[in-house]
Write a protein that holds these residues in place. Structure first.
Motif, PDB file in Angstrom:
ATOM      1  N   ALA A 139       0.818  -1.220   0.000  1.00  0.00           N
ATOM      2  CA  ALA A 139       0.000   0.000   0.000  1.00  0.00           C
ATOM      3  C   ALA A 139       0.849   1.266   0.000  1.00  0.00           C
ATOM      4  N   ARG A 140       2.138   1.144   0.334  1.00  0.00           N
ATOM      5  CA  ARG A 140       3.023   2.309   0.359  1.00  0.00           C
ATOM      6  C   ARG A 140       4.067   2.261  -0.745  1.00  0.00           C
ATOM      7  N   THR A 141       3.859   1.399  -1.740  1.00  0.00           N
ATOM      8  CA  THR A 141       4.826   1.292  -2.834  1.00  0.00           C
ATOM      9  C   THR A 141       4.996   2.619  -3.562  1.00  0.00           C
ATOM     10  N   GLY A 142       3.874   3.306  -3.822  1.00  0.00           N
ATOM     11  CA  GLY A 142       3.945   4.579  -4.530  1.00  0.00           C
ATOM     12  C   GLY A 142       4.774   5.610  -3.777  1.00  0.00           C
ATOM     13  N   SER A 143       4.586   5.689  -2.468  1.00  0.00           N
ATOM     14  CA  SER A 143       5.357   6.641  -1.661  1.00  0.00           C
ATOM     15  C   SER A 143       6.849   6.350  -1.731  1.00  0.00           C
ATOM     16  N   ALA A 144       7.202   5.058  -1.675  1.00  0.00           N
ATOM     17  CA  ALA A 144       8.616   4.683  -1.760  1.00  0.00           C
ATOM     18  C   ALA A 144       9.182   5.005  -3.140  1.00  0.00           C
ATOM     19  N   MET A 145       8.413   4.717  -4.198  1.00  0.00           N
ATOM     20  CA  MET A 145       8.852   5.052  -5.557  1.00  0.00           C
ATOM     21  C   MET A 145       8.998   6.565  -5.717  1.00  0.00           C
ATOM     22  N   GLY A 146       8.086   7.319  -5.108  1.00  0.00           N
ATOM     23  CA  GLY A 146       8.184   8.770  -5.158  1.00  0.00           C
ATOM     24  C   GLY A 146       9.442   9.279  -4.481  1.00  0.00           C
ATOM     25  N   LEU A 147       9.808   8.651  -3.352  1.00  0.00           N
ATOM     26  CA  LEU A 147      11.030   9.033  -2.654  1.00  0.00           C
ATOM     27  C   LEU A 147      12.255   8.774  -3.519  1.00  0.00           C
ATOM     28  N   LEU A 148      12.295   7.616  -4.184  1.00  0.00           N
ATOM     29  CA  LEU A 148      13.423   7.306  -5.061  1.00  0.00           C
ATOM     30  C   LEU A 148      13.469   8.275  -6.236  1.00  0.00           C
ATOM     31  N   GLY A 149      12.291   8.621  -6.779  1.00  0.00           N
ATOM     32  CA  GLY A 149      12.241   9.600  -7.856  1.00  0.00           C
ATOM     33  C   GLY A 149      12.740  10.958  -7.414  1.00  0.00           C
ATOM     34  N   THR A 150      12.397  11.334  -6.192  1.00  0.00           N
ATOM     35  CA  THR A 150      12.874  12.603  -5.639  1.00  0.00           C
ATOM     36  C   THR A 150      14.389  12.606  -5.521  1.00  0.00           C
ATOM     37  N   MET A 151      14.962  11.527  -5.024  1.00  0.00           N
ATOM     38  CA  MET A 151      16.417  11.461  -4.873  1.00  0.00           C
ATOM     39  C   MET A 151      17.111  11.485  -6.223  1.00  0.00           C
ATOM     40  N   SER A 152      16.514  10.848  -7.214  1.00  0.00           N
ATOM     41  CA  SER A 152      17.072  10.878  -8.562  1.00  0.00           C
ATOM     42  C   SER A 152      17.072  12.303  -9.103  1.00  0.00           C
ATOM     43  N   ALA A 153      15.951  13.020  -8.901  1.00  0.00           N
ATOM     44  CA  ALA A 153      15.850  14.403  -9.372  1.00  0.00           C
ATOM     45  C   ALA A 153      16.831  15.309  -8.640  1.00  0.00           C
ATOM     46  N   ILE A 154      16.980  15.098  -7.333  1.00  0.00           N
ATOM     47  CA  ILE A 154      17.926  15.906  -6.558  1.00  0.00           C
ATOM     48  C   ILE A 154      19.352  15.673  -7.060  1.00  0.00           C
ATOM     49  N   GLY A 155      19.696  14.416  -7.312  1.00  0.00           N
ATOM     50  CA  GLY A 155      21.029  14.106  -7.827  1.00  0.00           C
ATOM     51  C   GLY A 155      21.295  14.780  -9.156  1.00  0.00           C
ATOM     52  N   THR A 156      20.305  14.738 -10.063  1.00  0.00           N
ATOM     53  CA  THR A 156      20.450  15.366 -11.369  1.00  0.00           C
ATOM     54  C   THR A 156      20.579  16.878 -11.239  1.00  0.00           C
ATOM     55  N   ALA A 157      19.757  17.484 -10.370  1.00  0.00           N
ATOM     56  CA  ALA A 157      19.767  18.937 -10.203  1.00  0.00           C
ATOM     57  C   ALA A 157      21.014  19.413  -9.481  1.00  0.00           C
ATOM     58  N   LEU A 158      21.477  18.613  -8.518  1.00  0.00           N
ATOM     59  CA  LEU A 158      22.601  19.021  -7.680  1.00  0.00           C
ATOM     60  C   LEU A 158      23.934  18.939  -8.414  1.00  0.00           C
ATOM     61  N   GLY A 159      24.011  18.041  -9.407  1.00  0.00           N
ATOM     62  CA  GLY A 159      25.276  17.789 -10.090  1.00  0.00           C
ATOM     63  C   GLY A 159      25.990  19.023 -10.607  1.00  0.00           C
ATOM     64  N   PRO A 160      25.364  19.813 -11.487  1.00  0.00           N
ATOM     65  CA  PRO A 160      26.071  20.976 -12.057  1.00  0.00           C
ATOM     66  C   PRO A 160      26.498  22.005 -11.016  1.00  0.00           C
ATOM     67  N   SER A 161      25.597  22.345 -10.083  1.00  0.00           N
ATOM     68  CA  SER A 161      25.935  23.373  -9.093  1.00  0.00           C
ATOM     69  C   SER A 161      26.985  22.863  -8.106  1.00  0.00           C
ATOM     70  N   LEU A 162      26.821  21.642  -7.592  1.00  0.00           N
ATOM     71  CA  LEU A 162      27.804  21.078  -6.671  1.00  0.00           C
ATOM     72  C   LEU A 162      29.142  20.895  -7.362  1.00  0.00           C
ATOM     73  N   GLY A 163      29.106  20.424  -8.609  1.00  0.00           N
ATOM     74  CA  GLY A 163      30.348  20.250  -9.358  1.00  0.00           C
ATOM     75  C   GLY A 163      31.087  21.566  -9.533  1.00  0.00           C
ATOM     76  N   GLY A 164      30.352  22.624  -9.879  1.00  0.00           N
ATOM     77  CA  GLY A 164      30.980  23.929 -10.038  1.00  0.00           C
ATOM     78  C   GLY A 164      31.624  24.424  -8.761  1.00  0.00           C
ATOM     79  N   LEU A 165      30.931  24.251  -7.636  1.00  0.00           N
ATOM     80  CA  LEU A 165      31.476  24.688  -6.349  1.00  0.00           C
ATOM     81  C   LEU A 165      32.725  23.895  -5.970  1.00  0.00           C
ATOM     82  N   LEU A 166      32.684  22.584  -6.181  1.00  0.00           N
ATOM     83  CA  LEU A 166      33.824  21.741  -5.820  1.00  0.00           C
ATOM     84  C   LEU A 166      35.036  22.046  -6.688  1.00  0.00           C
ATOM     85  N   ILE A 167      34.811  22.267  -7.967  1.00  0.00           N
ATOM     86  CA  ILE A 167      35.926  22.579  -8.868  1.00  0.00           C
ATOM     87  C   ILE A 167      36.564  23.908  -8.476  1.00  0.00           C
ATOM     88  N   ALA A 168      35.713  24.897  -8.178  1.00  0.00           N
ATOM     89  CA  ALA A 168      36.219  26.218  -7.800  1.00  0.00           C
ATOM     90  C   ALA A 168      36.970  26.172  -6.473  1.00  0.00           C
TER      91      ALA A 168
END
Length: 480
Positions: A139-168
């Motif tokens: 009954a909570r499969t959707g919530s768990a899938m949503g959490l994984l989707g959120t983490m995937s989106a955060i990883g994708t969004a965080l990459g360019p900005s975090l990468g720029g900060l770390l390189i600098a």
């Protein structure tokens, strides 16, 4: 074991489930971060290794190719030898490869380490969704899938900005070494809290399908290369690779129809829901890549934004997806995954239609609003679509089906980078899109999203048709 009863009747088990989900979420975050964080470093890496762009782009391609070619195979391997031990191996490999990437003395050793990191990421992506069925109540499969989707989106969004900060701040090596403490934490949590492998999952003792695995890797690798090399030009090498991909796919189908223990059971595609879900995921992935391909050029050329502001506006889409992922999962649990899949597609097509008629004078807000509609619709679609498939899959097929869902999305993204980019360039009527007139770029954006809207209408027709077919002829609750 009935996860629902176990969790409801045992507070200690409920705590264990939360920590298990934390390990899966961290695995998804790291594998997604690995896709996006290296792109921002390519100019720096070209200078550091005194290499051309064509050479350093293999730092990104090696990771992408490893995931694309192996994600189905490692999913099946998890079904075969045990998902927990394989996920632990994947986390270990990803972490070690991150260390090797961070200390690599030459470009080609860095590329080899990135390929190994991509193999670890393929295992992590394929098996995190497969573990949901073993760690949370149905009954909570959707919530768990949503959490994984959120983490995937955060990883994708965080990459360019975090990468720029770390390189600098610390140099390019830091973008790989930052994975090491997070990878170790995910490894410890997975070892401590993920459920043990059950011997009942180790089916098909006739043997792992090595020939099928190699043929599928050949087909997928050739297709991914055909769609990515050449930077938008489709020459003889691209065509040869496409022919190799078709030959590999045809050979794979012939082998799978005859082998005793197939990598993918072709009978599974008789399940209308599964086939429809994979097709829709590929189409939606193709369209979502259009936002990443077209967006920077439209914002910089047509709207005249500087690089910093382009980066901020481009982060809005992934941010919306991250914020709507978990609520989307709860909505799917409450109102039904099939119905929410259709509503998510309707939101995507609405956003694409708005962008296809949007005048450039509407400015930044005129771009951000429909992008927010598209990405929230994507979050709902992705969560509901994955939930609809994974909630009723037979335990011994969860790994391979999870791999197929991830593969369909990745193939859509790869295809979108090439096809939607070609549509944009054609509609802009420019030989070099970086010097095209602002009006031409705006025209190209509108035409690209008109094509995107048509693709989502096709996905919507598939969704409605598969639901109608399922209602008329009820299918068994598992994929055979």
């Amino acid at each position: 074991m009935d996860a629902g009863r176990a969790v409801a009747g045992n507070p200690e088990r409920a705590t264990s489930v939360r920590w298990a989900l934390a390990s899966l979420s961290l695995s998804m975050l790291l594998s997604s971060l690995g896709v996006s964080i290296a792109n921002v470093a390519l100019p720096t890496l070209a200078q550091a290794f005194n290499a051309s762009f064509q050479e350093v782009q293999w730092i990104v391609l090696a990771y992408l190719l490893a995931i694309t070619t192996l994600i189905v195979s490692v999913g099946r391997l998890g079904d075969f030898i045990g998902r927990r031990r394989l996920l632990l191996a994947g986390l270990f490999l990803f972490t070690v490869a991150s260390v090797l990437s961070g200390v690599a003395p030459t470009l080609w050793l860095l590329i080899a380490a990135r390929a190994a990191q991509g193999l670890g990421a393929a295992i992590m992506m394929a098996l995190t969704m497969a573990f949901v069925g073993e760690t949370v109540p149905k009954a909570r499969t959707g919530s768990a899938m949503g959490l994984l989707g959120t983490m995937s989106a955060i990883g994708t969004a965080l990459g360019p900005s975090l990468g720029g900060l770390l390189i600098a701040g610390a140099g390019w090596r830091a973008i790989f070494l930052v994975n090491v403490p997070l990878g170790l934490l995910a490894l410890v949590l997975a070892y401590r809290y993920l459920p043990a492998d059950h011997r009942g999952l180790k089916t098909d003792r006739a043997g792992f399908d090595v020939v099928g695995t190699l043929l599928l890797a050949l087909a997928l690798g050739a297709y991914a290369l055909a769609m990515t090399i050449g930077r938008g030009s489709f020459g003889p090498l691209n065509m040869a690779l496409l022919v190799a991909a078709v030959f590999g796919a045809g050979s794979f189908v012939l082998v799978e129809a005859r082998v005793a223990s197939p990598l993918i059971r072709l009978a599974a595609f008789r399940n209308a829901m599964l086939s429809a879900s994979l097709a829709m995921s590929a189409l939606v992935g193709t369209v979502m890549m259009a936002t990443l391909v077209v967006g920077p050029f439209y914002l910089s050329r047509a709207l005249g934004l500087d690089a910093a502001l382009v980066g901020i506006v481009m982060s809005v889409g992934p941010l919306v997806a991250a914020l709507t992922g978990v609520p989307a999962g709860r909505i799917a649990d409450r109102f039904g995954a099939g119905r929410m899949t259709i509503i998510g597609l309707i939101a995507i097509v609405a956003g694409c239609f708005i962008l296809s008629v949007m005048p450039a004078v509407s400015g930044i807000s005129g771009y951000i609003a429909p992008i927010a509609v598209i990405t929230s619709g994507y979050a709902l679609f992705q969560t509901a679509n994955n939930t609809a498939v994974m909630s009723d899959i037979r335990p011994d097929q969860r790994g391979v089906i999870s791999g197929l869902l991830n593969l369909s999305r990745n193939l859509g993204l790869i295809t979108g980078a090439s096809v939607m980019g070609a549509v944009f360039a054609f509609a802009s009527e420019a030989i070099d899109i970086t010097t095209a007139r602002p009006e031409a770029v705006a025209d190209g954006m509108r035409m690209t999203f008109a094509v995107a809207a048509i693709l989502i209408v096709v996905a919507l027709a598939i969704a409605v048709g598969s639901r109608a077919l399922e209602a008329r002829r009820p299918l068994p609750g598992s994929v055979s």
